[in-house]
Design an enzyme around this catalytic site. Structure first.
Site, short mmCIF file in Angstrom:
data_model
loop_
_atom_site.label_atom_id
_atom_site.label_comp_id
_atom_site.label_asym_id
_atom_site.label_seq_id
_atom_site.Cartn_x
_atom_site.Cartn_y
_atom_site.Cartn_z
N ARG A 132 67.40 26.22 0.85
CA ARG A 132 66.34 26.10 -0.13
C ARG A 132 65.02 25.93 0.61
O ARG A 132 64.96 25.27 1.64
CB ARG A 132 66.55 24.89 -1.05
CG ARG A 132 67.61 25.11 -2.12
CD ARG A 132 67.11 26.03 -3.22
NE ARG A 132 68.04 26.11 -4.34
CZ ARG A 132 69.00 27.01 -4.44
NH1 ARG A 132 69.20 27.88 -3.47
NH2 ARG A 132 69.78 27.04 -5.51
N GLU B 248 58.27 29.28 -4.55
CA GLU B 248 58.59 30.66 -4.94
C GLU B 248 58.22 30.88 -6.41
O GLU B 248 58.42 29.98 -7.23
CB GLU B 248 60.09 30.92 -4.75
CG GLU B 248 60.55 30.84 -3.31
CD GLU B 248 62.08 31.01 -3.19
OE1 GLU B 248 62.75 31.28 -4.22
OE2 GLU B 248 62.60 30.85 -2.07
N HIS C 69 64.38 35.50 -0.62
CA HIS C 69 65.46 34.72 -1.21
C HIS C 69 66.59 35.64 -1.69
O HIS C 69 67.04 35.56 -2.84
CB HIS C 69 64.94 33.86 -2.37
CG HIS C 69 65.83 32.70 -2.71
ND1 HIS C 69 65.37 31.57 -3.34
CD2 HIS C 69 67.16 32.49 -2.53
CE1 HIS C 69 66.37 30.72 -3.53
NE2 HIS C 69 67.48 31.27 -3.04
#
Length: 343
Positions: free
Chosen positions: A204, A231, A248
């Site tokens: 993360r 994000e 991601h």
């Protein structure tokens, strides 16, 4: 029955329609009004499930087609009797492929010798365990740090974080996001790591202090970042500095997405009593089978070529650098890759 679904969850259209009313909405735009009379939700990380969204609704079940649950207020859900299911381990194979494609990719591009290197894995759950297995298969020495597992299983196979950082030439992050891991990769974390080492984060974004990482970048041999703070409004200064940058998508394998959706559907089906979907699994499409790698006896250069052939990670890096503002579009339109495995 009514089910509200993130429209970006794959393989889902038409699955619940024979049994319930289904509403498809962009996960970032799901509102309180959208779910006021919904019985269940199927979401991804882009839907923040907290009291602001859920209070006063009929929702009794949330299934996220992701391994993480940091986008869901679990304490609030428990207090309201809302059942929560995640797709634990669904993306492990995809992240495994990503880590080694990235590792061998930067090593080949920067002439970094991987012989005799120690690979340190921070977080040894579903993903970290697969990374460990592959690393040992490839001949790396491995160090493992996972305090919850060490407490439950004993310290024999685990070490402290400081020891791992000081004695690993490669560090890869696979921890969940919680209050013990938020910003854990900070100034002191990077200070311990040896000069010339490789740092990979596909966990993360919030587990890394990005300012501290930028300060430490000159000491590293290579840095690979797939997950970012804030994000989709990512730190473009950091993007320009790292060796591999992706939006991601580390876990975006075809098999991982199948499993994530299957686990979410099965959980909702059991909660709502839709027996026909208890064992649901998306239909396979042609030419998407996982790939068996034969790496025995190959040197690091040959292994690098195999990984890059099966997943040319620098293509994803290039596309992201060309259009970083299209972070979400790159994810939603991503062509899922086939996973790889070894016997």
């Amino acid at each position: 029955m009514k089910i509200v679904v993130d429209s970006k969850v794959p393989f889902l259209e038409g699955v619940f329609e024979p049994y319930a009313e289904v509403v498809y909405i962009d996960g970032r735009k799901i509102s309180h009004a959208d779910i006021i009379d919904a019985d269940a939700m199927i979401i991804r990380t882009r839907t923040k499930c907290n009291s602001d969204l859920l209070e006063g609704t009929k929702v009794s079940m949330i299934a996220t087609a992701t391994i993480g649950t940091d986008h869901i207020d679990l304490d609030y859900c428990r207090s309201k009797g809302i059942e929560v299911h995640n797709a634990e381990g669904c993306n492990a194979g995809g992240v495994l492929q990503y880590v080694f494609s990235a590792l061998y990719g930067v090593a080949a591009r920067k002439a970094i010798k991987l012989d005799d290197m120690t690979l340190g894995i921070v977080g040894v759950g579903h993903v970290g365990s697969l990374v460990e297995k592959m690393a040992r298969y490839l001949g790396f020495k491995v160090l493992l740090c996972d305090p919850p597992r060490a407490e439950a299983e004993g310290d024999e196979k685990f070490c402290s974080l400081d020891y791992l950082l000081a004695n690993s030439q490669i560090v890869t992050m696979h921890v969940p996001l919680n209050e013990t891991t938020r910003n854990m990769a900070d100034e002191s974390f990077f200070a311990i790591m040896p000069t010339g080492s490789i740092f990979i984060n596909a966990a993360r974004g919030e587990v890394v202090d990005e300012d501290a990482l930028m300060m430490a970048l000159p000491k590293f041999g290579a840095v690979v970042i797939d997950t970012w703070k804030n994000e989709p409004d990512i730190n473009e200064e950091l993007l320009d500095l790292v060796d591999i940058a992706t939006p991601h998508i580390a876990g975006y394998s075809y098999q991982g997405k199948q499993m994530g959706t299957a686990m979410a559907v099965r959980a909702v089906a059991r909660h709502l009593g839709i027996e026909a979907l208890y064992d649901f699994f998306p239909e396979d499409e042609p030419d998407h089978e996982p790939v068996l790698l034969d790496l025995k006896g190959k040197n690091h250069g040959q292994i690098a070529a195999v990984f890059q052939y099966n997943y040319p990670i620098f293509t994803d890096d290039f596309r992201f650098r060309m259009e970083p503002a299209k972070f979400e579009k790159l994810r939603s339109e991503y062509q899922y890759r086939r996973e790889v495995y070894v016997e």
